[in-house]
Design a protein around this motif. Structure first.
Motif, PDB file in Angstrom:
ATOM      1  N   ASP A 197       0.858  -1.187   0.000  1.00 58.54           N
ATOM      2  CA  ASP A 197       0.000   0.000   0.000  1.00 58.54           C
ATOM      3  C   ASP A 197       0.890   1.231   0.000  1.00 58.54           C
ATOM      4  OD1 ASP A 197      -2.110   1.746   0.196  1.00 58.54           O
ATOM      5  OD2 ASP A 197      -2.350   1.492   2.360  1.00 58.54           O
ATOM      6  N   HIS A 198       1.149   1.774  -1.179  1.00 54.61           N
ATOM      7  CA  HIS A 198       2.063   2.907  -1.325  1.00 54.61           C
ATOM      8  C   HIS A 198       1.537   3.801  -2.442  1.00 54.61           C
ATOM      9  CE1 HIS A 198       5.674   5.265  -1.967  1.00 54.61           C
ATOM     10  NE2 HIS A 198       6.267   4.679  -0.936  1.00 54.61           N
ATOM     11  N   PRO A 199       1.393   5.112  -2.204  1.00 60.88           N
ATOM     12  CA  PRO A 199       0.814   5.971  -3.247  1.00 60.88           C
ATOM     13  C   PRO A 199       1.633   6.025  -4.528  1.00 60.88           C
ATOM     14  CG  PRO A 199       1.653   7.276  -1.400  1.00 60.88           C
ATOM     15  CD  PRO A 199       1.664   5.854  -0.963  1.00 60.88           C
ATOM     16  N   GLU A 200       2.948   5.860  -4.447  1.00 59.67           N
ATOM     17  CA  GLU A 200       3.751   5.896  -5.660  1.00 59.67           C
ATOM     18  C   GLU A 200       3.608   4.623  -6.484  1.00 59.67           C
ATOM     19  OE1 GLU A 200       6.507   8.476  -7.289  1.00 59.67           O
ATOM     20  OE2 GLU A 200       4.344   8.705  -6.945  1.00 59.67           O
ATOM     21  N   VAL A 201       3.346   3.488  -5.823  1.00 60.17           N
ATOM     22  CA  VAL A 201       3.034   2.263  -6.569  1.00 60.17           C
ATOM     23  C   VAL A 201       1.742   2.477  -7.342  1.00 60.17           C
ATOM     24  CG1 VAL A 201       2.509  -0.189  -6.405  1.00 60.17           C
ATOM     25  CG2 VAL A 201       4.226   0.808  -4.892  1.00 60.17           C
ATOM     26  N   ALA A 202       0.758   3.059  -6.670  1.00 60.58           N
ATOM     27  CA  ALA A 202      -0.505   3.361  -7.342  1.00 60.58           C
ATOM     28  C   ALA A 202      -0.291   4.382  -8.453  1.00 60.58           C
ATOM     29  CB  ALA A 202      -1.519   3.895  -6.329  1.00 60.58           C
ATOM     30  N   GLY A 203       0.572   5.357  -8.208  1.00 63.71           N
ATOM     31  CA  GLY A 203       0.857   6.364  -9.228  1.00 63.71           C
ATOM     32  C   GLY A 203       1.470   5.759 -10.471  1.00 63.71           C
ATOM     33  N   LEU A 204       2.421   4.830 -10.282  1.00 61.90           N
ATOM     34  CA  LEU A 204       3.040   4.186 -11.435  1.00 61.90           C
ATOM     35  C   LEU A 204       2.033   3.330 -12.189  1.00 61.90           C
ATOM     36  CD1 LEU A 204       5.468   3.533 -13.185  1.00 61.90           C
ATOM     37  CD2 LEU A 204       6.067   1.700 -11.587  1.00 61.90           C
ATOM     38  N   LEU A 205       1.184   2.609 -11.465  1.00 65.53           N
ATOM     39  CA  LEU A 205       0.172   1.792 -12.130  1.00 65.53           C
ATOM     40  C   LEU A 205      -0.779   2.679 -12.930  1.00 65.53           C
ATOM     41  CD1 LEU A 205      -1.230  -0.856 -12.719  1.00 65.53           C
ATOM     42  CD2 LEU A 205      -2.415  -0.669 -10.516  1.00 65.53           C
ATOM     43  N   ALA A 206      -1.196   3.797 -12.354  1.00 70.00           N
ATOM     44  CA  ALA A 206      -2.077   4.721 -13.073  1.00 70.00           C
ATOM     45  C   ALA A 206      -1.391   5.251 -14.324  1.00 70.00           C
ATOM     46  CB  ALA A 206      -2.488   5.867 -12.158  1.00 70.00           C
ATOM     47  N   LEU A 207      -0.127   5.612 -14.201  1.00 66.83           N
ATOM     48  CA  LEU A 207       0.630   6.131 -15.342  1.00 66.83           C
ATOM     49  C   LEU A 207       0.691   5.106 -16.467  1.00 66.83           C
ATOM     50  CD1 LEU A 207       2.536   8.275 -16.614  1.00 66.83           C
ATOM     51  CD2 LEU A 207       4.424   7.144 -15.394  1.00 66.83           C
ATOM     52  N   MET A 208       0.999   3.866 -16.108  1.00 64.07           N
ATOM     53  CA  MET A 208       1.079   2.807 -17.120  1.00 64.07           C
ATOM     54  C   MET A 208      -0.267   2.596 -17.814  1.00 64.07           C
ATOM     55  SD  MET A 208       3.422  -0.100 -15.339  1.00 64.07           S
ATOM     56  CE  MET A 208       5.172   0.121 -15.015  1.00 64.07           C
ATOM     57  N   LEU A 209      -1.327   2.537 -17.019  1.00 63.89           N
ATOM     58  CA  LEU A 209      -2.651   2.303 -17.606  1.00 63.89           C
ATOM     59  C   LEU A 209      -3.039   3.437 -18.552  1.00 63.89           C
ATOM     60  CD1 LEU A 209      -4.534   0.985 -14.444  1.00 63.89           C
ATOM     61  CD2 LEU A 209      -4.010  -0.337 -16.499  1.00 63.89           C
ATOM     62  N   LEU A 210      -2.759   4.671 -18.169  1.00 63.15           N
ATOM     63  CA  LEU A 210      -3.131   5.817 -18.995  1.00 63.15           C
ATOM     64  C   LEU A 210      -2.331   5.855 -20.289  1.00 63.15           C
ATOM     65  CD1 LEU A 210      -3.472   8.381 -16.090  1.00 63.15           C
ATOM     66  CD2 LEU A 210      -5.321   7.653 -17.620  1.00 63.15           C
ATOM     67  N   HIS A 211      -1.047   5.544 -20.214  1.00 63.26           N
ATOM     68  CA  HIS A 211      -0.231   5.504 -21.437  1.00 63.26           C
ATOM     69  C   HIS A 211      -0.604   4.310 -22.311  1.00 63.26           C
ATOM     70  CE1 HIS A 211       2.344   8.905 -21.023  1.00 63.26           C
ATOM     71  NE2 HIS A 211       2.863   8.520 -19.884  1.00 63.26           N
ATOM     72  N   HIS A 212      -0.794   3.167 -21.668  1.00 65.15           N
ATOM     73  CA  HIS A 212      -1.081   1.943 -22.425  1.00 65.15           C
ATOM     74  C   HIS A 212      -2.443   2.026 -23.111  1.00 65.15           C
ATOM     75  CE1 HIS A 212       0.383  -1.940 -23.481  1.00 65.15           C
ATOM     76  NE2 HIS A 212      -0.616  -2.603 -22.958  1.00 65.15           N
ATOM     77  N   ALA A 213      -3.337   2.840 -22.544  1.00 58.26           N
ATOM     78  CA  ALA A 213      -4.673   2.989 -23.126  1.00 58.26           C
ATOM     79  C   ALA A 213      -4.619   3.593 -24.524  1.00 58.26           C
ATOM     80  CB  ALA A 213      -5.534   3.868 -22.220  1.00 58.26           C
ATOM     81  N   ARG A 214      -3.539   4.310 -24.844  1.00 60.90           N
ATOM     82  CA  ARG A 214      -3.424   4.957 -26.150  1.00 60.90           C
ATOM     83  C   ARG A 214      -2.672   4.091 -27.158  1.00 60.90           C
ATOM     84  NH1 ARG A 214      -1.262   9.546 -23.192  1.00 60.90           N
ATOM     85  NH2 ARG A 214       0.605   9.415 -24.482  1.00 60.90           N
ATOM     86  N   ARG A 215      -2.316   2.905 -26.764  1.00 60.87           N
ATOM     87  CA  ARG A 215      -1.433   2.074 -27.580  1.00 60.87           C
ATOM     88  C   ARG A 215      -1.948   1.854 -28.997  1.00 60.87           C
ATOM     89  NH1 ARG A 215       0.832  -3.967 -26.120  1.00 60.87           N
ATOM     90  NH2 ARG A 215       1.184  -4.659 -28.242  1.00 60.87           N
ATOM     91  N   ALA A 216      -3.221   1.527 -29.139  1.00 61.92           N
ATOM     92  CA  ALA A 216      -3.769   1.191 -30.462  1.00 61.92           C
ATOM     93  C   ALA A 216      -3.696   2.361 -31.431  1.00 61.92           C
ATOM     94  CB  ALA A 216      -5.215   0.720 -30.326  1.00 61.92           C
ATOM     95  N   ALA A 217      -3.677   3.581 -30.890  1.00 64.19           N
ATOM     96  CA  ALA A 217      -3.688   4.766 -31.751  1.00 64.19           C
ATOM     97  C   ALA A 217      -2.302   5.332 -32.009  1.00 64.19           C
ATOM     98  CB  ALA A 217      -4.570   5.848 -31.116  1.00 64.19           C
ATOM     99  N   ARG A 218      -1.280   4.740 -31.417  1.00 57.53           N
ATOM    100  CA  ARG A 218       0.060   5.320 -31.496  1.00 57.53           C
ATOM    101  C   ARG A 218       0.756   5.097 -32.830  1.00 57.53           C
ATOM    102  NH1 ARG A 218       1.445   3.602 -25.855  1.00 57.53           N
ATOM    103  NH2 ARG A 218       1.251   5.472 -24.567  1.00 57.53           N
ATOM    104  N   THR A 219       0.320   4.105 -33.575  1.00 56.65           N
ATOM    105  CA  THR A 219       0.961   3.801 -34.848  1.00 56.65           C
ATOM    106  C   THR A 219      -0.079   3.675 -35.953  1.00 56.65           C
ATOM    107  OG1 THR A 219       0.917   1.440 -34.310  1.00 56.65           O
ATOM    108  CG2 THR A 219       2.953   2.627 -33.817  1.00 56.65           C
ATOM    109  N   ALA A 220       0.345   4.058 -37.152  1.00 53.88           N
ATOM    110  CA  ALA A 220      -0.509   3.929 -38.331  1.00 53.88           C
ATOM    111  C   ALA A 220      -0.419   2.495 -38.853  1.00 53.88           C
ATOM    112  CB  ALA A 220      -0.058   4.917 -39.392  1.00 53.88           C
ATOM    113  N   PRO A 221      -1.302   2.107 -39.782  1.00 52.46           N
ATOM    114  CA  PRO A 221      -1.242   0.746 -40.334  1.00 52.46           C
ATOM    115  C   PRO A 221       0.120   0.377 -40.922  1.00 52.46           C
ATOM    116  CG  PRO A 221      -3.318   1.771 -40.921  1.00 52.46           C
ATOM    117  CD  PRO A 221      -2.496   2.839 -40.272  1.00 52.46           C
ATOM    118  N   ASP A 222       0.864   1.386 -41.409  1.00 51.69           N
ATOM    119  CA  ASP A 222       2.189   1.082 -41.971  1.00 51.69           C
ATOM    120  C   ASP A 222       3.283   1.045 -40.908  1.00 51.69           C
ATOM    121  OD1 ASP A 222       2.475   3.721 -41.279  1.00 51.69           O
ATOM    122  OD2 ASP A 222       2.960   4.452 -43.299  1.00 51.69           O
ATOM    123  N   GLY A 223       2.900   1.194 -39.635  1.00 45.56           N
ATOM    124  CA  GLY A 223       3.870   1.121 -38.544  1.00 45.56           C
ATOM    125  C   GLY A 223       4.477   2.445 -38.152  1.00 45.56           C
TER     126      GLY A 223
END
Length: 381
Positions: A197-223
């Protein structure tokens, strides 16, 4: 075969062997052997108690290895009989394994590799493929890391900040080959968040989820790379964004602000904007101010300067960039972008071309080259 189940059980099995007296390196080898055996046996005969099965097989492999090593005969005398089969302890040793794998004497790359192997349950071959290096090279790296931590007491207190840095490195490796390191980092951080139970662990998890949520839109079909402002936001994972925001809000409410919470707050403001034009750049600058006070990191100051250029105009951003070292990664690309925003297209085209030569990855180089070509086309028509 449920690979996710195997990987989730790996830390607990390894922890049990170490607590029974096995050295970390020998225990980790025995667990890997047990995982290989599980892949071979379980499809035809799945066990009722998966963790107990893995502990039993891994312990037998450890005993076999110990008995075959004459130089370790005295240790064999201390481990005379295999414990009777039965329920395995329910204690969760995952957290201790994180701390052990993030030992300060290890290099960052070795700590990441050992974490993926011991806590993530990945094979040496999988890790090597993810890092695009020969399997033998990765095997040597992991072996050196295991030797380094083999004499460390398993119950010593760990440094959460070091563990988080290792997980952040795993996430930033992205994904390639047959192992998605970004998704693996999210899984490992979720596992850690369930253990401490540590706020920075939660902060890192939130950061990862927010960045990873954009993954599908980060690259075009040609890569090719798609900048944040040009991404199709309908392709963002709204469930992951909601989860990340909720985790972040709970962490911030504890009033123990840290680096990863501040980074996650910036990511949340980007995710909250319906369009790039509606991004709250003023708040983003304020969060970068908080982050700069926490870390005094020059890359943070570079990102803040770009945000200032969005909030207060490109000339203000260029003035902020002028105070920074121009050898910083992506500094030239940021200057090029703000010159384009200011309407100075010839200088922007020149700087985009220069930034392409300095780009750390092939994808970034191609993106910056296209930016320079785009502006040169406009200038020549």
């Amino acid at each position: 075969m449920d690979e996710a189940l195997l990987r989730s059980l790996t830390p607990g099995v390894l922890g049990i062997l170490v607590r029974r007296g096995a050295g970390f390196a020998a225990a980790e080898d025995a667990v890997q052997d047990a995982l290989v055996e599980a892949v071979r046996v379980w499809p035809a005969a799945p066990p009722r108690d998966a963790k107990g099965w893995l502990v039993t097989v891994a312990w037998r492999r450890f005993l076999d290895a110990t008995r075959s090593d004459a130089a370790r005969r005295r240790r064999e005398d201390r481990v005379e009989e295999e414990p009777a089969a039965g329920p395995v302890p329910t204690a969760d040793d995952t957290l201790q394994l994180y701390f052990l794998c993030a030992h300060p004497s290890l290099t960052p790359s070795s700590a990441v590799a050992l974490t993926l192997r011991a806590v993530g349950g990945l094979t040496t071959r999988q890790i090597a493929r993810a890092y695009l290096v020969p399997e033998a090279t990765m095997a040597q790296r992991i072996s050196r890391a295991k030797r380094t931590v083999s004499g460390v007491r398993f119950d010593r207190p760990g440094d959460v900040a070091t563990v988080l840095r290792v997980l952040y490195l795993v996430f930033n490796e992205g994904y390639s080959g047959d192992v998605d390191l970004a998704a693996e980092a999210v899984r490992l951080t979720q596992q850690l968040a369930a253990s401490v139970d540590h706020p920075e662990v939660a902060g890192l998890l939130a950061l990862m989820l927010l960045h990873h949520a954009r993954r599908a839109a980060r690259t075009a079909p040609d890569g090719s790379l798609v900048p944040l402002a040009e991404q199709d936001r309908t392709r963002w994972d709204t469930a992951a964004i909601s989860e990340g925001v909720a985790i972040l809000q709970a962490a911030l409410a504890r009033d123990r602000l840290g680096e990863f919470q501040a980074q996650a707050a910036v990511a949340a403001l980007h995710a909250d904007a319906p369009t790039a034009a509606e991004t709250d750049w003023v708040q983003i600058v304020e969060w970068y101010d908080e982050l700069a006070a926490l870390t005094d990191n020059p890359v943070v100051r570079l990102n803040r300067a770009v945000a200032v250029g969005e909030a207060d105009g490109p000339r203000a951003g260029l003035a902020a960039l002028a105070a920074l070292d121009d050898s910083l990664p992506r500094h030239t690309a940021a200057v090029a972008y703000l010159h384009e925003r200011a309407g100075d297209l010839p200088e922007a085209a020149r700087l985009y071309a220069e930034a392409a030569h300095r780009a750390p990855t092939l994808a970034e180089r191609d993106h910056l080259t296209r930016q320079a070509a785009r502006l040169n086309t406009r200038l020549n028509t």
